[in-house]
Design a protein around this motif. Structure first.
Motif, PDB file in Angstrom:
ATOM      1  N   GLU A 154       1.132  -1.678  -0.190  1.00 27.00           N
ATOM      2  CA  GLU A 154      -0.162   0.350  -0.091  1.00 27.00           C
ATOM      3  C   GLU A 154       0.876   1.309   0.149  1.00 27.00           C
ATOM      4  OE1 GLU A 154      -2.785  -0.722   3.382  1.00 27.00           O
ATOM      5  OE2 GLU A 154      -3.607  -1.565   2.335  1.00 27.00           O
ATOM      6  N   GLN A 155       2.017   1.320   1.214  1.00 27.12           N
ATOM      7  CA  GLN A 155       3.206   2.129   1.242  1.00 27.12           C
ATOM      8  C   GLN A 155       3.672   2.474  -0.191  1.00 27.12           C
ATOM      9  OE1 GLN A 155       3.481   4.396   3.678  1.00 27.12           O
ATOM     10  NE2 GLN A 155       1.482   3.646   3.750  1.00 27.12           N
ATOM     11  N   ALA A 156       3.733   1.079  -1.269  1.00 25.64           N
ATOM     12  CA  ALA A 156       4.659   1.683  -2.359  1.00 25.64           C
ATOM     13  C   ALA A 156       3.512   2.599  -3.132  1.00 25.64           C
ATOM     14  CB  ALA A 156       5.510   0.022  -3.455  1.00 25.64           C
ATOM     15  N   GLU A 157       2.855   1.830  -3.400  1.00 28.66           N
ATOM     16  CA  GLU A 157       1.807   2.246  -4.217  1.00 28.66           C
ATOM     17  C   GLU A 157       1.357   3.583  -4.273  1.00 28.66           C
ATOM     18  OE1 GLU A 157      -1.815  -0.340  -3.693  1.00 28.66           O
ATOM     19  OE2 GLU A 157      -1.811  -2.075  -5.142  1.00 28.66           O
ATOM     20  N   GLU A 158       1.446   4.782  -2.796  1.00 32.71           N
ATOM     21  CA  GLU A 158       0.872   5.674  -2.501  1.00 32.71           C
ATOM     22  C   GLU A 158       2.014   6.529  -2.862  1.00 32.71           C
ATOM     23  OE1 GLU A 158       0.312   8.262   1.717  1.00 32.71           O
ATOM     24  OE2 GLU A 158      -0.685   5.936   1.703  1.00 32.71           O
ATOM     25  N   VAL A 159       3.031   5.760  -2.634  1.00 29.09           N
ATOM     26  CA  VAL A 159       4.591   6.488  -2.807  1.00 29.09           C
ATOM     27  C   VAL A 159       4.400   6.708  -4.830  1.00 29.09           C
ATOM     28  CG1 VAL A 159       7.230   6.575  -2.769  1.00 29.09           C
ATOM     29  CG2 VAL A 159       5.780   5.903  -0.930  1.00 29.09           C
ATOM     30  N   GLY A 160       3.509   5.448  -4.994  1.00 31.21           N
ATOM     31  CA  GLY A 160       3.982   6.129  -6.299  1.00 31.21           C
ATOM     32  C   GLY A 160       3.364   7.003  -7.161  1.00 31.21           C
ATOM     33  N   GLU A 161       2.435   6.902  -7.451  1.00 31.09           N
ATOM     34  CA  GLU A 161       1.088   7.998  -7.144  1.00 31.09           C
ATOM     35  C   GLU A 161       1.984   8.856  -7.221  1.00 31.09           C
ATOM     36  OE1 GLU A 161      -2.343   6.738  -5.582  1.00 31.09           O
ATOM     37  OE2 GLU A 161      -2.461   4.685  -6.319  1.00 31.09           O
ATOM     38  N   LYS A 162       2.578   9.036  -6.021  1.00 37.12           N
ATOM     39  CA  LYS A 162       2.747  10.368  -5.406  1.00 37.12           C
ATOM     40  C   LYS A 162       4.043  10.730  -6.499  1.00 37.12           C
ATOM     41  CE  LYS A 162       1.440  10.828  -1.093  1.00 37.12           C
ATOM     42  NZ  LYS A 162       1.845  11.317   0.448  1.00 37.12           N
ATOM     43  N   ALA A 163       4.982   9.809  -6.815  1.00 41.23           N
ATOM     44  CA  ALA A 163       5.695  10.386  -7.424  1.00 41.23           C
ATOM     45  C   ALA A 163       5.463  10.472  -9.257  1.00 41.23           C
ATOM     46  CB  ALA A 163       6.734   8.398  -7.705  1.00 41.23           C
ATOM     47  N   LEU A 164       4.443   9.354  -9.380  1.00 35.94           N
ATOM     48  CA  LEU A 164       3.822  10.010 -11.064  1.00 35.94           C
ATOM     49  C   LEU A 164       3.356  11.341 -10.828  1.00 35.94           C
ATOM     50  CD1 LEU A 164       2.953   8.632 -13.930  1.00 35.94           C
ATOM     51  CD2 LEU A 164       1.000   8.213 -13.006  1.00 35.94           C
ATOM     52  N   LYS A 165       2.772  12.151 -10.104  1.00 33.93           N
ATOM     53  CA  LYS A 165       1.987  13.092 -10.030  1.00 33.93           C
ATOM     54  C   LYS A 165       3.353  14.179  -9.991  1.00 33.93           C
ATOM     55  CE  LYS A 165      -2.389  11.740  -8.005  1.00 33.93           C
ATOM     56  NZ  LYS A 165      -3.488  12.902  -6.699  1.00 33.93           N
ATOM     57  N   ALA A 166       4.296  13.692  -9.023  1.00 33.26           N
ATOM     58  CA  ALA A 166       4.625  14.917  -9.139  1.00 33.26           C
ATOM     59  C   ALA A 166       5.889  15.125 -10.452  1.00 33.26           C
ATOM     60  CB  ALA A 166       5.906  14.677  -7.977  1.00 33.26           C
ATOM     61  N   LEU A 167       6.523  13.714 -11.646  1.00 37.16           N
ATOM     62  CA  LEU A 167       6.724  13.691 -12.239  1.00 37.16           C
ATOM     63  C   LEU A 167       6.098  14.191 -14.136  1.00 37.16           C
ATOM     64  CD1 LEU A 167       8.897  12.610 -13.991  1.00 37.16           C
ATOM     65  CD2 LEU A 167       7.795  10.652 -14.349  1.00 37.16           C
ATOM     66  N   GLU A 168       4.534  14.442 -13.770  1.00 30.47           N
ATOM     67  CA  GLU A 168       3.884  15.223 -14.422  1.00 30.47           C
ATOM     68  C   GLU A 168       4.070  16.490 -14.042  1.00 30.47           C
ATOM     69  OE1 GLU A 168      -0.268  12.979 -13.322  1.00 30.47           O
ATOM     70  OE2 GLU A 168      -0.251  11.386 -14.635  1.00 30.47           O
ATOM     71  N   GLU A 169       3.500  17.193 -12.519  1.00 23.59           N
ATOM     72  CA  GLU A 169       4.225  18.327 -13.059  1.00 23.59           C
ATOM     73  C   GLU A 169       5.576  18.580 -13.209  1.00 23.59           C
ATOM     74  OE1 GLU A 169       3.357  19.377  -8.839  1.00 23.59           O
ATOM     75  OE2 GLU A 169       1.382  18.456  -9.158  1.00 23.59           O
TER      76      GLU A 169
END
Length: 163
Positions: free
Chosen positions: A135-150
């Motif tokens: 769950e933590q890895a998925e959450e970190v992955g989602e945040k990393a994806l959003k940061a990369l998109e920005e």
């Protein structure tokens, strides 16, 4: 007076004679005795007590130092190599026994305890911890994806400004 001196000297003479008789009288007897001693130690090492090792150490000291120095000049190079081999074998066998004793005294119980704890953890708590990590890895992955998109959006704007 003579009787007292005789009582004190006689045992010393007997000890001296026994020691003299047990010492090898030739290079060949020395090499044969050393070989047999090492074979005996290798064969019986696992059964030796601490007291046995004290006796073996005394005998080893005689073969590797006292008697060796007596015959050293007579030994050809192959025999000198055998003496080195016997020294290595003795110390290897003795050290192996000491390591096993150390393991039995100190490490074995700790390893058994650790093994039990790991088994208990695997049976009771491991699934929950794995689920949490995923769950933590998925959450970190989602945040990393959003940061990369920005970052990409910001870079595109900056790139367009320089065209």
């Amino acid at each position: 007076m003579k009787e007292t001196i005789t009582k004190k000297v006689a045992p010393l003479i007997i000890i001296f004679l026994i020691a003299a008789c047990s010492a090898p009288q030739s290079k060949e007897k020395y090499m044969e005795g050393y070989k047999n001693f090492i074979a005996e130690v290798q064969e019986k090492a696992s059964t030796y007590t601490d007291e046995d090792w004290v006796e073996m150490d005394k005998k080893y000291e005689q073969y590797s130092n006292k008697w060796f120095s007596k015959f050293e000049d007579q030994l050809i190079w192959q025999e000198q190599l055998l003496v080195v081999k016997y020294r290595i074998l003795y110390n290897t066998v003795k050290t192996q026994g000491e390591i096993e004793s150390f393991y039995d005294l100190f490490i074995k119980d700790d390893l058994d305890t650790l093994k039990h704890q790991i088994k208990e953890y695997a049976e009771n708590d491991m699934e929950d911890d794995i689920r949490f990590i995923v769950e933590q890895a998925e959450e970190v992955g989602e945040k990393a994806l959003k940061a990369l998109e920005e970052i990409m959006k910001e870079m595109e704007l900056n790139i367009k400004d320089y065209d």
